[in-house]
Each structure stands twice: as C-alpha cells, then as structure tokens.
Design a protein around this motif. Sequence first.
Motif, short mmCIF file in Angstrom:
data_model
loop_
_atom_site.label_atom_id
_atom_site.label_comp_id
_atom_site.label_asym_id
_atom_site.label_seq_id
_atom_site.Cartn_x
_atom_site.Cartn_y
_atom_site.Cartn_z
N SER A 137 73.15 32.54 65.36
CA SER A 137 73.26 32.05 66.74
C SER A 137 74.28 32.87 67.52
O SER A 137 75.11 33.59 66.93
CB SER A 137 73.68 30.58 66.74
N SER A 138 74.24 32.75 68.83
CA SER A 138 75.17 33.48 69.69
C SER A 138 76.62 33.11 69.43
O SER A 138 77.48 34.01 69.34
CB SER A 138 74.81 33.22 71.16
N PRO A 139 76.98 31.82 69.30
CA PRO A 139 78.38 31.49 69.05
C PRO A 139 78.92 32.11 67.76
O PRO A 139 80.05 32.61 67.73
CB PRO A 139 78.37 29.96 68.97
N ALA A 140 78.11 32.07 66.70
CA ALA A 140 78.55 32.65 65.43
C ALA A 140 78.72 34.16 65.56
O ALA A 140 79.69 34.75 65.05
CB ALA A 140 77.56 32.31 64.33
N LEU A 141 77.79 34.81 66.24
CA LEU A 141 77.88 36.26 66.43
C LEU A 141 79.10 36.64 67.25
O LEU A 141 79.85 37.56 66.91
CB LEU A 141 76.61 36.78 67.10
N LEU A 142 79.32 35.93 68.35
CA LEU A 142 80.45 36.24 69.24
C LEU A 142 81.79 36.08 68.53
O LEU A 142 82.68 36.93 68.67
CB LEU A 142 80.40 35.34 70.47
#
Length: 388
Positions: free
Chosen positions: A198-203
């Motif tokens: 997901s985006s939060p984990a990647l960021l």
Amino acid sequence: MREYLLVLSVAAVVTFLTTPIARWIAVRWGAMPDVRDRDVHAIPIPRLGGLGVYVGMCAGVFVAHSLPRLQGTFADSSETTAVLIAGGLIGALGALDDRFDLDPLTKLVGQIACAGVLVLLGVQLAFIFIPGTSLGTVSLDPNTSFLLTTLVVVAAVNAMNFIDGLDGLLTGVAIITALGFFVYSYWLGRQGYNDVFSSPALLTAVLAGACLGFLPHNFNPARIFLGDSGSMLIGLVLAAAAISTTSRTDTQSFSTLGTAIPLIMPLLMPFAVLAIPLLDMLLAVIRRTRKGLNPFSTPDKMHLHHRLLEIGHTQRRAVIIMYIWTALLTFVGVGSSIVSWTVVLVVALIMVVVATVLMFTPRIRRRIDGGAPHVPRTAYASNDEGAR
C-alpha cells in the motif's frame, strides 16, 4: 517484505551518496546561517539536508515502480505521487527558509498551500469512524475534509520542525516513527484490513531508508543539518501516511468497539508516535504565549532537548534519551494493536526504567560527587563543532 527492504535500502544508499552534494550546494548557496543565541553548535553548519532525503525518497519510489508487487500501489492510488509532489514543494519552501530565513507568516501560508496541494491530489480524510456510538462512520464534506486534513499536516510539519534542535535528533525520531507506521500499515494488510502493498507502507519505508542514509552525516558531530527543507518534508510524509492509512481502511470490517481498534489507531498513532515533538511544540506555545510573545517567531532555549543539556547530558546522550522515549511511545501505539497488552506493558515498563535512569544519571553522579556542579553547556558546546 523483500521488496520493501529493497526500496528502503535504495533510499538509504542514494541519500547517503547525495547528501555530500547537498552540503556542497548549501555551502555554495549560503544556506548556512550564523550561529544564533539559542543554538548549541559553535560554528555555522550547512543546511539543505532535506535535499538529500528527498532525492533518496524519489529513488526508492522509482525502484518500487518497477517491482512486480509494489508497482500495483501506483495503479490503485495516486497518493504516492501526490506526496512526492507536495513534498517537493514543501521541501523547496524549506530550502528558501534555510537560505533566506523566511518570516513565520510566510512559512505558515506556504505550509497551508502545500497541504492544499496534497488534498487536491487525493490525500485527505474522507471520513471519521466513531465506534461505540450511533454515529458510526461520519462522512466529511469537502470543506471539512480540506480543513481537517490541512490542520493535521500543518501540525505534523511544525511539530517536526520544533524538535529539530540537536545533531541527529529529528533524523532518528523520524526513523523510529516511520518504521512504526510501516509496521502498523503492513500489519493491517496481513490482517486483511488493507493491502500489504500500500501507499502508506511504501512511503514510510522510503522515508525510513532516506533518514537512515542521512543519519551518518547528521549524527553528532553533524556535518549537515536537515534544515526546514528536511524537517517539513518529514512532517508532511508522516502526516500523509497516517491520513492515507485511515482513508484506505474498510469501515464495514468493524462491528464493535473492540474490533474497531485497527481503524481508530491511524487517528491515534500520530499522537502516539509524534507525542514527543507535539508535546515540545505545545509546551513552547504555552510558555511563549504566557510571556506575551509570538509562539512561532520567538525562539528560546527551553525545548525538551535543551533541558536535557542543562541537566548535564552530552548531546549524544540527550539524543539517545529522546530516541528511547520516542521508541517507547511508538511501541505502545503500534504494539497495542499487534501484540497482547501484557507484552506491551512489560516492554514499556523496561523502557521507562532505562530512559528514566539515563535521564537522571547526571544528578545522581553529582550527589555521589558531593554536589559538584555539572560542566556548563557553553563549555562543551564550544568544544564540539557539531553541537547545535
């Protein structure tokens, strides 16, 4: 997990290699202001460290775009791109402040504008879930969503800016905080509340990696500071990760107050993992307001890290103590949803004891030595070229 480790490593290596270039640019451009009365370093130190962090993050995201599983996060959402764009803008604003020392109002307007860009590009609080009540999920109208999202982003940006006062302090706090957010986002995906990729984990993975690559240049004695270009970037990314986690969680998965904890945590976690910088900012605002001063334009030497120095700690020990308290609050915030409360309480108690003993070690030593005063801060600051 291997893909996340790869992008984290890429962000760390690229940041480590590009930070000396950022330092060279800062020196050439003059982004190394004179030492101020409230500073604890003795000579001017280049800023613009945020440039290296941002380049490292972009490199990590670029690699993620080519990986088989993580590339799906870009197809599902534009949030990662939105954060990079808004992060670039707020980093540029911070760079101008690092060079020209912008006034507080200009910075605040710029922060609000960058938060607005973030919202317009798709990162926003669309709803708030209130478990245990008849309200359930409360959908926010566009105006309320914009105002609330902007408030969260600006608060996180300034909280991180306030705590940036010692070599390596903010960088380490950002690493701990980002890893806490990553673990929580990844856990949500494993539990089926979200996608593991997901985006939060990647960021948060690329932010943690970039800060890890920056820390060797920034730990005492620092050769370069994050500056506002780095502190505001970190605050924006962390706020966006928390907001994104909240907006991507399915409220229909929760039926009771107990099962709703994973949905509530994204709203509570920023206060848990950012408790130290938020507390420092709150105390500074109260302290200065009571004196009739502008809380954002009247800096002083009463921040939490300054008080640790006054007690008699060296810079490195003061920073490590702040790391431990941040890790404690992050572990409580994340661990309360992942492991049993018994484990959380035991580990938290051990960390509290260790942090407390470290905090009061100088006073204990003075009592053992018969009350001998500690070395004045000005003395060790003048002998430490990297002291802030």
